[in-house]
Motif scaffolding. Structure first.
Motif, PDB file in Angstrom:
ATOM      1  N   THR A 269     -31.885   0.791  24.082  1.00 41.22           N
ATOM      2  CA  THR A 269     -31.443  -0.369  23.292  1.00 41.22           C
ATOM      3  C   THR A 269     -29.987  -0.183  22.882  1.00 41.22           C
ATOM      4  OG1 THR A 269     -33.667  -0.332  22.328  1.00 41.22           O
ATOM      5  CG2 THR A 269     -32.111  -1.850  21.343  1.00 41.22           C
ATOM      6  N   THR A 270     -29.240  -1.304  22.835  1.00 38.22           N
ATOM      7  CA  THR A 270     -27.882  -1.228  22.277  1.00 38.22           C
ATOM      8  C   THR A 270     -27.661  -2.410  21.357  1.00 38.22           C
ATOM      9  OG1 THR A 270     -26.912  -2.443  24.140  1.00 38.22           O
ATOM     10  CG2 THR A 270     -26.842  -0.035  24.263  1.00 38.22           C
ATOM     11  N   ARG A 271     -26.686  -2.259  20.527  1.00 40.14           N
ATOM     12  CA  ARG A 271     -26.303  -3.341  19.609  1.00 40.14           C
ATOM     13  C   ARG A 271     -24.804  -3.217  19.328  1.00 40.14           C
ATOM     14  NH1 ARG A 271     -29.144  -5.971  14.336  1.00 40.14           N
ATOM     15  NH2 ARG A 271     -27.599  -7.574  14.514  1.00 40.14           N
ATOM     16  N   VAL A 272     -24.096  -4.354  19.310  1.00 39.34           N
ATOM     17  CA  VAL A 272     -22.677  -4.339  18.892  1.00 39.34           C
ATOM     18  C   VAL A 272     -22.603  -5.087  17.575  1.00 39.34           C
ATOM     19  CG1 VAL A 272     -20.348  -4.519  19.856  1.00 39.34           C
ATOM     20  CG2 VAL A 272     -22.284  -5.273  21.215  1.00 39.34           C
ATOM     21  N   GLY A 273     -21.713  -4.652  16.712  1.00 42.91           N
ATOM     22  CA  GLY A 273     -21.593  -5.319  15.417  1.00 42.91           C
ATOM     23  C   GLY A 273     -22.587  -4.727  14.435  1.00 42.91           C
ATOM     24  N   MET A 274     -22.602  -5.296  13.242  1.00 46.84           N
ATOM     25  CA  MET A 274     -23.436  -4.730  12.176  1.00 46.84           C
ATOM     26  C   MET A 274     -24.872  -5.229  12.272  1.00 46.84           C
ATOM     27  SD  MET A 274     -20.974  -3.325  11.370  1.00 46.84           S
ATOM     28  CE  MET A 274     -19.959  -2.703  10.158  1.00 46.84           C
ATOM     29  N   GLU A 284     -26.270  13.496  19.259  1.00 46.74           N
ATOM     30  CA  GLU A 284     -25.304  13.407  20.366  1.00 46.74           C
ATOM     31  C   GLU A 284     -25.818  12.560  21.545  1.00 46.74           C
ATOM     32  OE1 GLU A 284     -26.824  16.111  19.350  1.00 46.74           O
ATOM     33  OE2 GLU A 284     -27.978  16.774  21.091  1.00 46.74           O
ATOM     34  N   ILE A 285     -27.116  12.271  21.571  1.00 38.33           N
ATOM     35  CA  ILE A 285     -27.646  11.448  22.681  1.00 38.33           C
ATOM     36  C   ILE A 285     -27.055  10.027  22.628  1.00 38.33           C
ATOM     37  CG2 ILE A 285     -29.771  10.488  23.711  1.00 38.33           C
ATOM     38  CD1 ILE A 285     -31.161  13.072  22.960  1.00 38.33           C
ATOM     39  N   ASN A 286     -26.698   9.578  21.435  1.00 36.96           N
ATOM     40  CA  ASN A 286     -26.038   8.278  21.288  1.00 36.96           C
ATOM     41  C   ASN A 286     -24.794   8.237  22.186  1.00 36.96           C
ATOM     42  OD1 ASN A 286     -24.479   6.038  20.266  1.00 36.96           O
ATOM     43  ND2 ASN A 286     -25.629   6.151  18.368  1.00 36.96           N
ATOM     44  N   GLN A 287     -23.984   9.278  22.060  1.00 32.40           N
ATOM     45  CA  GLN A 287     -22.745   9.368  22.834  1.00 32.40           C
ATOM     46  C   GLN A 287     -23.040   9.541  24.328  1.00 32.40           C
ATOM     47  OE1 GLN A 287     -19.724   8.824  21.566  1.00 32.40           O
ATOM     48  NE2 GLN A 287     -18.920   9.049  23.650  1.00 32.40           N
ATOM     49  N   THR A 288     -24.098  10.335  24.627  1.00 32.10           N
ATOM     50  CA  THR A 288     -24.475  10.551  26.031  1.00 32.10           C
ATOM     51  C   THR A 288     -24.805   9.208  26.686  1.00 32.10           C
ATOM     52  OG1 THR A 288     -25.486  12.615  25.323  1.00 32.10           O
ATOM     53  CG2 THR A 288     -26.110  11.838  27.523  1.00 32.10           C
ATOM     54  N   LEU A 289     -25.594   8.392  26.002  1.00 34.34           N
ATOM     55  CA  LEU A 289     -25.978   7.093  26.566  1.00 34.34           C
ATOM     56  C   LEU A 289     -24.765   6.164  26.661  1.00 34.34           C
ATOM     57  CD1 LEU A 289     -29.411   6.317  24.827  1.00 34.34           C
ATOM     58  CD2 LEU A 289     -29.015   7.168  27.129  1.00 34.34           C
ATOM     59  N   ARG A 290     -23.911   6.209  25.632  1.00 30.89           N
ATOM     60  CA  ARG A 290     -22.741   5.321  25.629  1.00 30.89           C
ATOM     61  C   ARG A 290     -21.844   5.631  26.827  1.00 30.89           C
ATOM     62  NH1 ARG A 290     -20.021   5.845  20.421  1.00 30.89           N
ATOM     63  NH2 ARG A 290     -21.733   4.553  19.701  1.00 30.89           N
ATOM     64  N   GLY A 301     -14.520  -4.902  23.690  1.00 33.47           N
ATOM     65  CA  GLY A 301     -14.265  -3.497  24.001  1.00 33.47           C
ATOM     66  C   GLY A 301     -14.830  -2.542  22.956  1.00 33.47           C
ATOM     67  N   ARG A 302     -15.530  -3.093  21.946  1.00 33.98           N
ATOM     68  CA  ARG A 302     -16.066  -2.228  20.887  1.00 33.98           C
ATOM     69  C   ARG A 302     -17.161  -1.321  21.445  1.00 33.98           C
ATOM     70  NH1 ARG A 302     -17.986  -6.375  16.336  1.00 33.98           N
ATOM     71  NH2 ARG A 302     -18.517  -7.576  18.178  1.00 33.98           N
ATOM     72  N   PRO A 303     -17.240  -0.056  20.959  1.00 35.50           N
ATOM     73  CA  PRO A 303     -18.330   0.809  21.415  1.00 35.50           C
ATOM     74  C   PRO A 303     -19.668   0.246  20.932  1.00 35.50           C
ATOM     75  CG  PRO A 303     -16.980   1.916  19.753  1.00 35.50           C
ATOM     76  CD  PRO A 303     -16.326   0.612  20.035  1.00 35.50           C
ATOM     77  N   ARG A 304     -20.660   0.246  21.808  1.00 32.70           N
ATOM     78  CA  ARG A 304     -21.978  -0.257  21.406  1.00 32.70           C
ATOM     79  C   ARG A 304     -22.775   0.856  20.758  1.00 32.70           C
ATOM     80  NH1 ARG A 304     -22.616  -2.885  27.272  1.00 32.70           N
ATOM     81  NH2 ARG A 304     -21.308  -4.698  26.960  1.00 32.70           N
ATOM     82  N   ARG A 305     -23.562   0.514  19.768  1.00 33.13           N
ATOM     83  CA  ARG A 305     -24.477   1.482  19.154  1.00 33.13           C
ATOM     84  C   ARG A 305     -25.654   1.649  20.118  1.00 33.13           C
ATOM     85  NH1 ARG A 305     -25.446  -2.130  14.000  1.00 33.13           N
ATOM     86  NH2 ARG A 305     -26.834  -0.462  13.303  1.00 33.13           N
ATOM     87  N   CYS A 306     -26.118   2.886  20.296  1.00 34.88           N
ATOM     88  CA  CYS A 306     -27.185   3.127  21.278  1.00 34.88           C
ATOM     89  C   CYS A 306     -28.453   3.655  20.611  1.00 34.88           C
ATOM     90  CB  CYS A 306     -26.730   4.140  22.318  1.00 34.88           C
ATOM     91  SG  CYS A 306     -25.300   3.579  23.263  1.00 34.88           S
ATOM     92  N   GLY A 307     -29.595   3.291  21.138  1.00 39.82           N
ATOM     93  CA  GLY A 307     -30.867   3.743  20.577  1.00 39.82           C
ATOM     94  C   GLY A 307     -31.962   3.782  21.630  1.00 39.82           C
TER      95      GLY A 307
END
Ligand code: IMP
Length: 423
Positions: A269-274, A284-290, A301-307
């Motif tokens: 899952t990803t989400r951009v914005g609040m 660190e898996i957040n960054q791995t997926l990103r 171009g904003r980094p997406r939040r990953c889950g």
């Protein structure tokens, strides 16, 4: 025959690529909501195409593209996109139409969107700043400007005067910004008028006639189910209805004309914005997926939040949208993870919550119960037959299907057209 394609999470599920693929079997691809906040990326012949307003099916020469009445069209952004398409060698003449009754986004909508969101301070929504919410606000406030108004210069100037009266008061007195002159704005936008005249039609009538002639139509949703203004994580939502029901009002077609609804879900899952995101990964898996999934917004171009994959929301999305089949994208991004988690249940105040709660206050404060699945090591980018996928990957898909309760008909394992595997 109308097929609706919708996102089952918070957008960016990879719908652009799915639409590009499905477009081969359709005659018309129509967008029904949102505006230049959307960003659909399609990779074709090693060339990358990013669409914001134009339906991504336009890459196919036989496809007619429609921007329906539910869309808000920013003339400047639209023209930039047309220019880019021309530069990339796409001929869209006589096969791209815009609804006469779609609303247009002007400079002041974009400025207001940005200053309003900044003014929210810690409660900011993190909008794309493209003037989407503010254009829809004017639409429902009955001071919006439609394509048909824009085409007629004197009508446009009159409507602009009315719309700017209050806006300029706000700019000057409340936001302490400079005011916008009607004449300058009218002048700035006049260069777009001719193109709008060429492309503006009654798209609802066009589509209904096409249905009668047996044409196959693909309705392309932008954003995703949980950014829906009614059913999403309000107020952290977009200002339109991405859900399948939005296709009826956003295109002017009767509900009985929709023959199929295809849902698209990312394998995580990803989400951009609040806004709330229960399965967001905080290690660190957040960054791995990103990094592996190149999870940066196509528009901002904003980094997406990953889950992790959240089965509760996707199950809700399948019911809400009446989804007939589900396509899972970006399965390849999970390759190399030792274990993969799936969110299967929420816990709120020590009670189990089995369905997505519409109350944002609850959704913001749930804990998630996970199931852990075994990962796979192999690179799956070049696999083209479902049975050749690693057993763990197939088990992961089986489990998602079971939890979500909808048939998964295909998975995608890379950004190219060919990297979709039928199941
Ligand atoms: P707005 O649509 O610009 O008003 O932004 C409202 C919310 O929707 C913000 O959280 C945006 O990041 C999100 N959003 C808008 N368009 C997209 C999209 O195409 N993909 C993902 N998120 C989006």
């Amino acid at each position: 025959m109308i097929t609706v394609v919708i996102g089952t999470q918070w957008g960016d599920e990879g719908k652009g690529k799915i639409i590009d693929t499905l477009a081969t079997q359709h005659d018309i691809v129509a967008r029904y909501q949102g505006g230049a906040n959307a960003g659909h990326t399609v990779v074709y012949n090693n060339q990358k195409f990013i669409f914001h307003l134009v339906p991504s099916g336009i890459l196919h020469k036989h496809v007619v593209g429609i921007l329906g009445n539910g869309i808000v069209i920013d003339p400047a952004s639209f023209f930039q996109e047309l220019t880019d398409m021309e530069k990339q060698g796409i001929d869209f003449s006589k096969r791209l139409f815009i609804a006469q009754n779609a609303h247009i986004t002007l400079t002041y909508h974009k400025i207001l969107d940005q200053i309003e969101d900044a003014k929210r301070g810690s409660g900011k929504l993190g909008t794309t700043g493209r003037g989407i919410g503010t254009t829809y606000t004017d639409k429902y406030g009955r001071i919006g400007i439609r394509v048909s108004d824009f085409i007629n210069e004197s009508v446009f100037i009159n409507k602009l005067k009315t719309a700017l009266e209050l806006k300029n008061y706000l700019f000057q007195e409340y936001y302490k910004k400079s005011i916008i002159s009607v004449e300058n704005l009218a002048d700035e936008y006049s260069k777009y008028r001719e193109k709008f005249k060429e492309m503006a039609i009654d798209t609802s009538y066009y589509l209904n006639q096409a249905i009668d002639k047996g044409k196959r139509i693909l309705a392309e949703g932008a954003q995703g189910t949980f950014l829906d203004i009614d059913f999403g994580t309000y107020p952290f939502v977009t200002a339109s209805n991405p859900i399948s029901g939005g296709a009826c009002t956003g295109l002017g077609i009767g509900p009985k004309k929709i023959t199929k609804v295809i849902g698209v879900a990312k394998a995580y899952t990803t989400r951009v914005g609040m806004g709330p995101f229960p399965t967001e990964i905080n290690d660190e898996i957040n960054q791995t997926l990103r990094t592996a999934g190149n999870e940066f917004g196509a528009t901002t171009g904003r980094p997406r939040r990953c889950g992790w994959f959240d089965a509760i929301i996707v199950r809700y999305a399948t019911v809400l949208n009446g989804i007939d089949e589900l396509i899972i994208t970006k399965l390849d991004v999970l390759s190399g993870l030792k274990t993969i988690k799936i969110g299967v249940k929420y816990i709120y105040n020590d009670q189990s919550v089995d369905i997505y709660p519409l109350d944002t206050e609850i959704f913001e404060n749930v804990d998630v119960e996970y199931e852990e699945m075994q990962g796979w090591d192999t690179n799956i980018n070049n696999i083209s037959t479902y049975k050749d996928l690693p057993t763990a990957a197939k088990k992961y898909i089986d489990r998602i299907e079971e939890l979500v309760g909808t048939k998964i008909t295909a998975v995608s394992v890379g950004s190219a057209r060919e990297q979709i595997i039928a199941r």
